[in-house]
Design an enzyme around this catalytic site. Structure first.
Site, PDB file in Angstrom:
ATOM      1  N   GLU A 128    -115.623  24.939  23.464  1.00 18.78           N
ATOM      2  CA  GLU A 128    -115.694  24.266  24.752  1.00 18.78           C
ATOM      3  C   GLU A 128    -116.529  25.065  25.765  1.00 18.78           C
ATOM      4  O   GLU A 128    -116.298  26.264  25.954  1.00 18.78           O
ATOM      5  CB  GLU A 128    -114.260  24.041  25.279  1.00 18.78           C
ATOM      6  CG  GLU A 128    -114.183  23.364  26.621  1.00 18.78           C
ATOM      7  CD  GLU A 128    -114.892  22.019  26.674  1.00 18.78           C
ATOM      8  OE1 GLU A 128    -114.676  21.199  25.769  1.00 18.78           O
ATOM      9  OE2 GLU A 128    -115.687  21.803  27.607  1.00 18.78           O
ATOM     10  N   ASP A 188    -120.378  23.516  22.912  1.00 19.86           N
ATOM     11  CA  ASP A 188    -120.593  22.063  22.970  1.00 19.86           C
ATOM     12  C   ASP A 188    -121.557  21.647  24.085  1.00 19.86           C
ATOM     13  O   ASP A 188    -122.304  20.697  23.948  1.00 19.86           O
ATOM     14  CB  ASP A 188    -119.261  21.284  23.059  1.00 19.86           C
ATOM     15  CG  ASP A 188    -118.451  21.549  24.330  1.00 19.86           C
ATOM     16  OD1 ASP A 188    -118.785  22.495  25.069  1.00 19.86           O
ATOM     17  OD2 ASP A 188    -117.481  20.800  24.569  1.00 19.86           O
ATOM     18  N   HIS A 189    -121.540  22.369  25.216  1.00 21.20           N
ATOM     19  CA  HIS A 189    -122.433  22.051  26.341  1.00 21.20           C
ATOM     20  C   HIS A 189    -122.265  23.139  27.387  1.00 21.20           C
ATOM     21  O   HIS A 189    -121.437  24.042  27.222  1.00 21.20           O
ATOM     22  CB  HIS A 189    -122.113  20.677  26.936  1.00 21.20           C
ATOM     23  CG  HIS A 189    -120.663  20.486  27.238  1.00 21.20           C
ATOM     24  ND1 HIS A 189    -120.041  21.105  28.297  1.00 21.20           N
ATOM     25  CD2 HIS A 189    -119.686  19.803  26.581  1.00 21.20           C
ATOM     26  CE1 HIS A 189    -118.759  20.787  28.297  1.00 21.20           C
ATOM     27  NE2 HIS A 189    -118.499  20.013  27.257  1.00 21.20           N
ATOM     28  N   HIS A 227    -112.276  25.365  29.635  1.00 18.70           N
ATOM     29  CA  HIS A 227    -112.770  24.148  30.302  1.00 18.70           C
ATOM     30  C   HIS A 227    -112.704  24.326  31.817  1.00 18.70           C
ATOM     31  O   HIS A 227    -111.755  24.929  32.318  1.00 18.70           O
ATOM     32  CB  HIS A 227    -111.929  22.935  29.870  1.00 18.70           C
ATOM     33  CG  HIS A 227    -112.547  21.625  30.233  1.00 18.70           C
ATOM     34  ND1 HIS A 227    -112.584  21.149  31.517  1.00 18.70           N
ATOM     35  CD2 HIS A 227    -113.188  20.704  29.471  1.00 18.70           C
ATOM     36  CE1 HIS A 227    -113.209  19.988  31.537  1.00 18.70           C
ATOM     37  NE2 HIS A 227    -113.597  19.699  30.308  1.00 18.70           N
ATOM     38  N   THR A 248    -118.386  16.682  25.703  1.00 27.52           N
ATOM     39  CA  THR A 248    -117.986  17.079  24.341  1.00 27.52           C
ATOM     40  C   THR A 248    -118.273  15.964  23.343  1.00 27.52           C
ATOM     41  O   THR A 248    -118.766  16.215  22.240  1.00 27.52           O
ATOM     42  CB  THR A 248    -116.474  17.386  24.263  1.00 27.52           C
ATOM     43  OG1 THR A 248    -116.118  18.222  25.334  1.00 27.52           O
ATOM     44  CG2 THR A 248    -116.113  18.065  22.950  1.00 27.52           C
TER      45      THR A 248
HETATM   46  C1  GP9 Z   1    -111.053  17.288  26.013  1.00 24.13           C
HETATM   47  C2  GP9 Z   1    -112.358  17.923  25.732  1.00 24.13           C
HETATM   48  C3  GP9 Z   1    -113.051  18.392  26.976  1.00 24.13           C
HETATM   49  O1  GP9 Z   1    -110.522  16.576  24.952  1.00 24.13           O
HETATM   50  O2  GP9 Z   1    -113.151  17.114  24.976  1.00 24.13           O
HETATM   51  O3  GP9 Z   1    -113.727  17.401  27.595  1.00 24.13           O
HETATM   52  P1  GP9 Z   1    -115.209  17.549  28.190  1.00 24.13           P
HETATM   53  O4  GP9 Z   1    -115.044  17.348  29.658  1.00 24.13           O
HETATM   54  O5  GP9 Z   1    -115.761  18.892  27.898  1.00 24.13           O
HETATM   55  O6  GP9 Z   1    -115.979  16.484  27.527  1.00 24.13           O
HETATM   56 MN    MN Z   2    -116.553  19.989  26.360  1.00 21.10          MN
END
Ligand code: GP9
Ligand code: MN
Length: 611
Positions: free
Chosen positions: A249, A466-467, A407, A291
């Site tokens: 994340e 992921d980003h 996050h 994500t």
């Molecule tokens: C929550 C995770 C985080 O299930 O995918 O969300 P994001 O905001 O990074 O897409």
């Molecule tokens: Mn994410």
């Protein structure tokens, strides 16, 4: 005040809404003007649409006319303010699909208050002034409009709208073909016109699928087939192995090998890299789907949608997904492990569509207040609780684990902090390093446990960020941490996410050639010895990816080995000096072509024709 009384209220409304919009464009959005023509467009483009929208009040009865104008002003001001708040956080403009997705993305959530400034009150000053001046009995006559005035008003408004669109298209010929470049669109056709266009696109969206044909699919297939796929010595290096993917994340590449107060932020990843393939120049290509967009790219090799998330909007499509290919070619069992609600990002529906055999979500885990923070279960208990599930599923497996603790807004109790916060002027960045460090510890423990359970030796591990974690608004803190100058090129390069592929027993190597998240799928297939040629995607394996091929971002900007391009500006990648836009032109064309074809595939559901 008396002077205003003579001034027709409709003009009062037009002038004030227009002035506010122009001010917000220049100060709030800080839209980059490249030349004087840009400045003129940004000033004049909103006015025609503002006139038309306010002009609707002409058709109301005399009695309600003042209320109608006021109500329209309130609506336009609300749109402007909502846009401003959204822009402050996302540096982007709201789209219709994202509005329907707020339950998934949680809106701007905890940060909304922080986005508000006392100066914002000025945006509402004209509304109060309007009430004070015009909502009195004796000025109601000012609302009477002759039919001649109506005609002139309507004519001027129509000419302005048509003129803005026409001149905008002359200035930027691909304005609408590149409608995913929302900044360009707003700059050239104006904010409200952009929203109307966006509503129109959303309304006619279903027609894309209805009118799509097999020959559209062939055009895309031909382009993808022509992308050269070069062989490498690593083809089949992980043949038949299990695959564990870890979606990390919000993990950006700058944390790798970076110290804060003398402590490494990612000690485990840093040591893992020594025995792994580490791709140090892979960039985040996600858009509004965050994500879910990264998952979409990994599983389909297609670009994410420009607005909204394909996970929410396109679950009924036919895909050539990674689980399907792996199941067909190697009898793999596909599973996802994630501690959030099954329906978040509409994952449960999309995973079915992708052909996953099992989704272990929040309901499968023991989630308590004590083992949770922010979005849900913390990464250490998440991985711990996942092991028994993993032990039970059939091998070989393709298993994706999605971490959660790192996050925004990066919250963590002191007892879970393995390093102290950083000391930049940006609290978000200071906290970020502690949650990344926590995630690193969780992954380390996961590896240890997999070794103990005998699940390590025959598994290939693919770890990727992921980003971005630190959005544009807080990025100055990262630049401060890294001692870098605050300039566009540095901000673009910060969008790099780590990609680490660990194949036990295979010697590690660092690759600094560029790539994007969309290339992860081809790299996984390459290592498993599965020929990606028959598998429809825009991905190239990262070992031999053509360095001149741009890494394309969803707004049409790109990074290539030689040049990079963003917000209408072109730079050399090595010296970072700004150069003439013509140098970027060939890659701009590739970006436009690939995004267009990928959108055709997803919006037209074209893969159904290629089965
Ligand atoms: C929550 C995770 C985080 O299930 O995918 O969300 P994001 O905001 O990074 O897409
Ligand atoms: Mn994410």
């Amino acid at each position: 005040m008396n002077m205003f009384k003579k001034f027709s209220p409709i003009w009062f409304a037009v002038v004030f809404i227009w002035a506010k919009t122009v001010l917000v464009s220049f100060i709030g959005f800080n839209l980059p003007a490249e030349n004087w023509l840009d400045v003129l467009f940004m000033i004049f483009s909103p006015v025609g649409t503002i006139m038309i929208i306010l002009g609707i009040s002409f058709y109301f009865k005399k009695k309600v006319k003042p209320g109608a104008i006021f109500f329209t002003m309130v609506i336009l001001t609300s749109v402007l303010y909502a846009d401003l708040l959204y822009y402050r956080f996302y540096t982007d403009f709201v789209t219709v699909p994202i509005l329907f997705q707020f339950k998934n993305v949680g809106g701007i959530g905890p940060s909304t208050i922080e986005l508000i400034s006392p100066w914002d009150l000025l945006l509402f000053a004209d509304l109060i002034l309007f009430l004070l001046i015009y909502m009195k009995k004796n000025v109601k006559t000012a609302f009477a409009v002759t039919s001649r005035v109506k005609k002139v008003y309507g004519g001027v408004a129509a000419i302005l709208v048509a003129g803005t669109i026409g001149l905008g298209m002359m200035k930027v010929p691909h304005l609408f073909a590149e409608s995913y470049n929302r900044l360009q669109l707003v700059k050239n056709i104006g904010l409200y016109q952009y929203h109307l266009f966006d509503i129109g696109v959303a309304a006619f969206q279903p027609l894309n699928r209805a009118f799509a044909t097999a020959s559209d699919a062939e055009a895309s297939a031909e382009y993808v087939g022509a992308i050269e796929k070069k062989p490498s010595d690593y083809f089949g290096a992980a043949n038949g192995m299990n695959v564990v993917l870890i979606s990390m994340e919000s993990t950006q590449n700058f944390v790798i090998n970076q110290k804060v107060n003398g402590n490494e932020i990612t000690p485990f990843l840093n040591s893992l890299i020594k025995d792994s393939f580490y791709f140090s120049h892979v960039y985040d290509q996600t858009a509004q789907g965050k994500t879910s967009d990264s998952e979409f790219m990994v599983d389909t090799g297609l670009y994410p949608l420009s607005s909204g998330s394909a996970f929410v909007r396109k679950t009924d499509n036919t895909y050539k997904s990674l689980p399907d290919i792996l199941s067909a070619k190697g009898h793999y069992y596909a599973a996802v492990f994630h501690g959030n609600d099954a329906s978040f990002w509409n994952r449960d529906a999309m995973y079915k569509s992708f052909g996953y055999d099992r989704y272990f979500s929040k309901a499968d885990y023991s989630v308590t207040d004590d083992n949770s923070v922010n979005y849900g279960i913390k990464d250490i208990p998440f991985f711990q609780q996942s092991i028994p599930f993993l032990e039970k599923i059939q091998q070989p497996f393709y298993a994706r684990f999605i971490t959660l603790t790192n996050h925004f807004p990066f919250l963590l109790e002191e007892k879970d902090q393995f390093i102290s916060e950083a000391d930049t002027s940006e609290m978000v960045v200071n906290r970020y390093v502690t949650t990344v460090r926590y995630q690193d510890e969780a992954i380390k423990k996961f590896f240890q446990e997999l070794k103990e359970k005998g699940l390590y030796e025959n598994t290939m591990f693919v770890l990727y960020g992921d980003h971005y974690g630190i959005s544009d608004k807080y990025e100055h803190g990262v630049l401060e941490l890294l001692n870098q100058e605050d300039k566009l090129v540095n901000r673009m390069k910060l969008q790099s996410v780590p990609v680490i592929i660990h194949v036990p027993g295979v010697e590690g190597k660092t690759f600094s050639n560029i790539g994007g998240e969309v290339d992860i799928r081809a790299t996984v297939l390459h290592l498993l010895g599965i020929d990606p040629e028959e598998n429809f995607s825009f991905a190239q394996n990262l070992f031999t990816r053509d360095p001149h091929h741009p890494v394309v971002f969803r707004d049409g900007s790109f990074i290539a080995n030689d040049y990079l391009y963003s917000a209408g500006r072109c730079f050399r990648n090595d010296t970072e000096e700004e150069v003439d836009i013509s140098k970027c032109e060939p890659s701009i064309k590739i970006a436009r072509k690939e995004l267009g074809l990928s959108d055709d595939i997803v919006n037209g559901d074209l893969l159904r024709f290629l089965e």
